[in-house]
Motif scaffolding. Structure first.
Motif, PDB file in Angstrom:
ATOM      1  N   GLY A  47       0.730  -0.800  -0.119  1.00 14.80           N
ATOM      2  CA  GLY A  47       0.023   0.144   0.284  1.00 14.80           C
ATOM      3  C   GLY A  47       0.796   1.254   0.191  1.00 14.80           C
ATOM      4  O   GLY A  47       0.576   2.292   0.810  1.00 14.80           O
ATOM      5  N   LYS A  48       2.393   1.720  -0.694  1.00 16.51           N
ATOM      6  CA  LYS A  48       3.086   2.816  -0.984  1.00 16.51           C
ATOM      7  C   LYS A  48       3.733   2.679  -2.085  1.00 16.51           C
ATOM      8  O   LYS A  48       3.374   2.080  -3.536  1.00 16.51           O
ATOM      9  CB  LYS A  48       4.216   2.156  -0.163  1.00 16.51           C
ATOM     10  CG  LYS A  48       4.748   1.950   1.550  1.00 16.51           C
ATOM     11  CD  LYS A  48       5.381   1.372   2.275  1.00 16.51           C
ATOM     12  CE  LYS A  48       5.260   0.878   3.482  1.00 16.51           C
ATOM     13  NZ  LYS A  48       6.486   1.244   4.143  1.00 16.51           N
ATOM     14  N   VAL A  49       3.155   4.485  -2.238  1.00 13.36           N
ATOM     15  CA  VAL A  49       3.615   4.723  -3.554  1.00 13.36           C
ATOM     16  C   VAL A  49       5.391   4.977  -3.252  1.00 13.36           C
ATOM     17  O   VAL A  49       5.276   5.183  -1.924  1.00 13.36           O
ATOM     18  CB  VAL A  49       3.114   6.088  -3.430  1.00 13.36           C
ATOM     19  CG1 VAL A  49       1.757   6.084  -3.840  1.00 13.36           C
ATOM     20  CG2 VAL A  49       3.222   6.912  -2.488  1.00 13.36           C
ATOM     21  N   PRO A  50       5.912   5.285  -4.485  1.00 14.25           N
ATOM     22  CA  PRO A  50       5.378   5.252  -5.289  1.00 14.25           C
ATOM     23  C   PRO A  50       5.402   3.745  -6.024  1.00 14.25           C
ATOM     24  O   PRO A  50       5.636   2.419  -5.622  1.00 14.25           O
ATOM     25  CB  PRO A  50       6.429   5.518  -6.628  1.00 14.25           C
ATOM     26  CG  PRO A  50       7.590   5.624  -5.874  1.00 14.25           C
ATOM     27  CD  PRO A  50       7.583   4.962  -4.318  1.00 14.25           C
ATOM     28  N   VAL A  51       4.233   3.399  -7.317  1.00 13.50           N
ATOM     29  CA  VAL A  51       4.249   2.354  -8.082  1.00 13.50           C
ATOM     30  C   VAL A  51       4.194   2.462  -8.976  1.00 13.50           C
ATOM     31  O   VAL A  51       3.579   3.489 -10.248  1.00 13.50           O
ATOM     32  CB  VAL A  51       2.642   1.753  -7.485  1.00 13.50           C
ATOM     33  CG1 VAL A  51       2.418   0.440  -8.032  1.00 13.50           C
ATOM     34  CG2 VAL A  51       2.758   1.276  -6.053  1.00 13.50           C
ATOM     35  N   ASP A  56       1.967  -3.694 -19.566  1.00 11.25           N
ATOM     36  CA  ASP A  56       0.725  -5.125 -19.286  1.00 11.25           C
ATOM     37  C   ASP A  56       0.129  -5.269 -18.329  1.00 11.25           C
ATOM     38  O   ASP A  56      -0.012  -6.029 -18.339  1.00 11.25           O
ATOM     39  CB  ASP A  56       2.350  -6.744 -19.653  1.00 11.25           C
ATOM     40  CG  ASP A  56       3.127  -6.735 -19.115  1.00 11.25           C
ATOM     41  OD1 ASP A  56       2.971  -6.003 -17.590  1.00 11.25           O
ATOM     42  OD2 ASP A  56       4.054  -7.261 -19.278  1.00 11.25           O
ATOM     43  N   GLY A  57       0.312  -4.213 -17.509  1.00  9.29           N
ATOM     44  CA  GLY A  57      -0.548  -4.310 -16.258  1.00  9.29           C
ATOM     45  C   GLY A  57       0.388  -4.787 -14.991  1.00  9.29           C
ATOM     46  O   GLY A  57       0.030  -4.729 -14.095  1.00  9.29           O
ATOM     47  N   ASP A  58       1.753  -5.735 -15.416  1.00 13.45           N
ATOM     48  CA  ASP A  58       2.730  -5.915 -14.210  1.00 13.45           C
ATOM     49  C   ASP A  58       3.095  -4.539 -13.621  1.00 13.45           C
ATOM     50  O   ASP A  58       3.084  -3.313 -13.984  1.00 13.45           O
ATOM     51  CB  ASP A  58       3.046  -6.450 -14.472  1.00 13.45           C
ATOM     52  CG  ASP A  58       3.876  -7.700 -13.534  1.00 13.45           C
ATOM     53  OD1 ASP A  58       3.892  -7.493 -12.966  1.00 13.45           O
ATOM     54  OD2 ASP A  58       5.049  -8.073 -14.374  1.00 13.45           O
ATOM     55  N   SER A  59       3.260  -4.979 -12.258  1.00  9.31           N
ATOM     56  CA  SER A  59       3.772  -3.180 -11.250  1.00  9.31           C
ATOM     57  C   SER A  59       4.847  -3.381 -10.697  1.00  9.31           C
ATOM     58  O   SER A  59       5.462  -4.406 -10.189  1.00  9.31           O
ATOM     59  CB  SER A  59       2.721  -2.924 -10.387  1.00  9.31           C
ATOM     60  OG  SER A  59       1.895  -4.064  -9.441  1.00  9.31           O
ATOM     61  N   LEU A  60       5.518  -2.382 -10.912  1.00 11.81           N
ATOM     62  CA  LEU A  60       6.908  -2.359  -9.954  1.00 11.81           C
ATOM     63  C   LEU A  60       6.938  -1.558  -8.694  1.00 11.81           C
ATOM     64  O   LEU A  60       6.220  -0.699  -8.542  1.00 11.81           O
ATOM     65  CB  LEU A  60       7.929  -1.607 -11.331  1.00 11.81           C
ATOM     66  CG  LEU A  60       7.909  -2.850 -12.323  1.00 11.81           C
ATOM     67  CD1 LEU A  60       9.739  -1.664 -12.978  1.00 11.81           C
ATOM     68  CD2 LEU A  60       8.707  -3.816 -12.001  1.00 11.81           C
ATOM     69  N   TYR A  61       7.488  -1.706  -8.038  1.00 15.29           N
ATOM     70  CA  TYR A  61       8.311  -1.224  -6.417  1.00 15.29           C
ATOM     71  C   TYR A  61       8.905  -1.691  -6.073  1.00 15.29           C
ATOM     72  O   TYR A  61       9.684  -2.922  -6.552  1.00 15.29           O
ATOM     73  CB  TYR A  61       6.671  -1.271  -5.428  1.00 15.29           C
ATOM     74  CG  TYR A  61       6.047  -2.561  -5.639  1.00 15.29           C
ATOM     75  CD1 TYR A  61       6.443  -3.395  -4.187  1.00 15.29           C
ATOM     76  CD2 TYR A  61       5.540  -3.317  -6.500  1.00 15.29           C
ATOM     77  CE1 TYR A  61       5.973  -4.578  -4.328  1.00 15.29           C
ATOM     78  CE2 TYR A  61       4.435  -4.617  -6.009  1.00 15.29           C
ATOM     79  CZ  TYR A  61       4.999  -5.302  -5.256  1.00 15.29           C
ATOM     80  OH  TYR A  61       4.856  -5.913  -4.910  1.00 15.29           O
ATOM     81  N   ASP A  62       9.808  -1.204  -4.848  1.00 14.52           N
ATOM     82  CA  ASP A  62       9.073   0.256  -4.132  1.00 14.52           C
ATOM     83  C   ASP A  62      10.592   1.151  -5.718  1.00 14.52           C
ATOM     84  O   ASP A  62      10.469   0.690  -6.422  1.00 14.52           O
ATOM     85  CB  ASP A  62      10.171   0.220  -2.772  1.00 14.52           C
ATOM     86  CG  ASP A  62      11.450  -0.020  -2.958  1.00 14.52           C
ATOM     87  OD1 ASP A  62      11.996  -0.521  -4.027  1.00 14.52           O
ATOM     88  OD2 ASP A  62      11.948  -0.243  -1.316  1.00 14.52           O
ATOM     89  N   SER A  63      10.351   2.516  -5.100  1.00 13.22           N
ATOM     90  CA  SER A  63      11.520   3.358  -5.915  1.00 13.22           C
ATOM     91  C   SER A  63      12.910   2.660  -6.013  1.00 13.22           C
ATOM     92  O   SER A  63      12.996   2.944  -7.067  1.00 13.22           O
ATOM     93  CB  SER A  63      11.141   4.856  -5.048  1.00 13.22           C
ATOM     94  OG  SER A  63      12.250   4.192  -3.824  1.00 13.22           O
ATOM     95  N   ARG A  64      13.263   2.369  -5.353  1.00 15.32           N
ATOM     96  CA  ARG A  64      14.960   1.648  -6.247  1.00 15.32           C
ATOM     97  C   ARG A  64      14.274   0.688  -7.182  1.00 15.32           C
ATOM     98  O   ARG A  64      15.435   1.149  -8.626  1.00 15.32           O
ATOM     99  CB  ARG A  64      14.690   0.794  -4.661  1.00 15.32           C
ATOM    100  CG  ARG A  64      15.847   2.006  -3.088  1.00 15.32           C
ATOM    101  CD  ARG A  64      16.761   1.250  -2.791  1.00 15.32           C
ATOM    102  NE  ARG A  64      16.417   2.594  -1.475  1.00 15.32           N
ATOM    103  CZ  ARG A  64      17.031   1.965  -0.398  1.00 15.32           C
ATOM    104  NH1 ARG A  64      17.781   0.731  -0.099  1.00 15.32           N
ATOM    105  NH2 ARG A  64      16.600   2.433   0.933  1.00 15.32           N
TER     106      ARG A  64
END
Ligand SMILES: N[C@@H](CCC(=O)N[C@@H](CS)C(=O)NCC(=O)O)C(=O)O
Length: 204
Positions: A47-51, A56-64
């Motif tokens: 539940g943290k930003v940034p994301v 393709d709808g996949d997501s990356l986190y965290d900022s590093r």
């Protein structure tokens, strides 16, 4: 690509600046973390930003992780050196700058509680991390133009975002110009860049 962010998150600012410096176009979607419909948890269980949501709808986190992904997308303006020792040096500056942000965020959250609920020992412990981090970063920068190897890098971006956040939250308590003059000089130089100007934190 779409970035979920909040205006004052120093971690999200780091990613926005990396994208601008690399001339990578990303769509920005500002979110309100407290909103029950906030989409962040759908993409990041923490539940943290940034994301960063990829095409393709996949997501990356965290900022590093996002910063490294963006840096590797194009060779233009490389922000993380390839050479192992220099790369570790840049990542260590980033780790310390992000760690100062973690402590500063913890202080801010504690101070936003009603006075009887606040834990002064916790505030003192986290402020100690902030001042120790600033002292080491100020010392290590010395008279150098940039943090690592005389070259603008992710280390400078991370430190600049941390300084912007420290100014935002503790501008009345911490005087960068008198207490951390080397960092203050770096900060002023970074603020000349369009990427920093376009992503200034907003007092709230
Ligand atoms: N290590 C993470 C830290 C991200 C972070 O703590 N973001 C804060 C905003 S400044 C957040 O989303 N906090 C919401 C929460 O902890 O629930 C990163 O580098 O992206």
């Amino acid at each position: 690509m779409k970035l979920l962010y909040t205006v004052n998150s120093p971690y999200a600012r780091k990613v926005r600046i990396v994208a601008t410096e690399k001339h990578i176009e990303i769509t920005l979607q500002e979110v309100v973390l407290a909103d029950p419909d906030c989409p962040v948890k759908q993409y990041n269980p923490l539940g943290k930003v940034p994301v960063l949501i990829l095409s393709d709808g996949d997501s990356l986190y965290d900022s590093r992780v996002i910063a490294e992904y963006l840096d590797n997308r194009t060779p233009l303006t490389s922000l993380i050196p390839k050479e192992n020792r220099l790369k570790s040096a840049v990542r260590r500056w980033e780790a310390l700058a992000d760690g100062v942000c973690d402590a500063a965020v913890a202080v801010m959250l504690e101070q936003r509680k009603s006075e009887p609920m606040q834990d002064p020992a916790q505030i003192a412990k986290q402020m100690d991390k902030v001042t120790r981090g600033l002292t080491v970063l100020n010392h290590d920068l010395g008279q150098n133009k940039w943090c690592v190897d005389d070259t603008f890098s992710l280390a400078d971006i991370a430190v600049g975002c941390m300084l912007g956040y420290v100014n935002l939250r503790f501008g009345k308590m911490i005087n960068l110009a008198t207490e951390y003059p080397n960092l203050d000089r770096l900060h002023k130089k970074l603020l000349e860049r369009q990427s920093f100007k376009d992503s200034l934190p907003v007092p709230n």
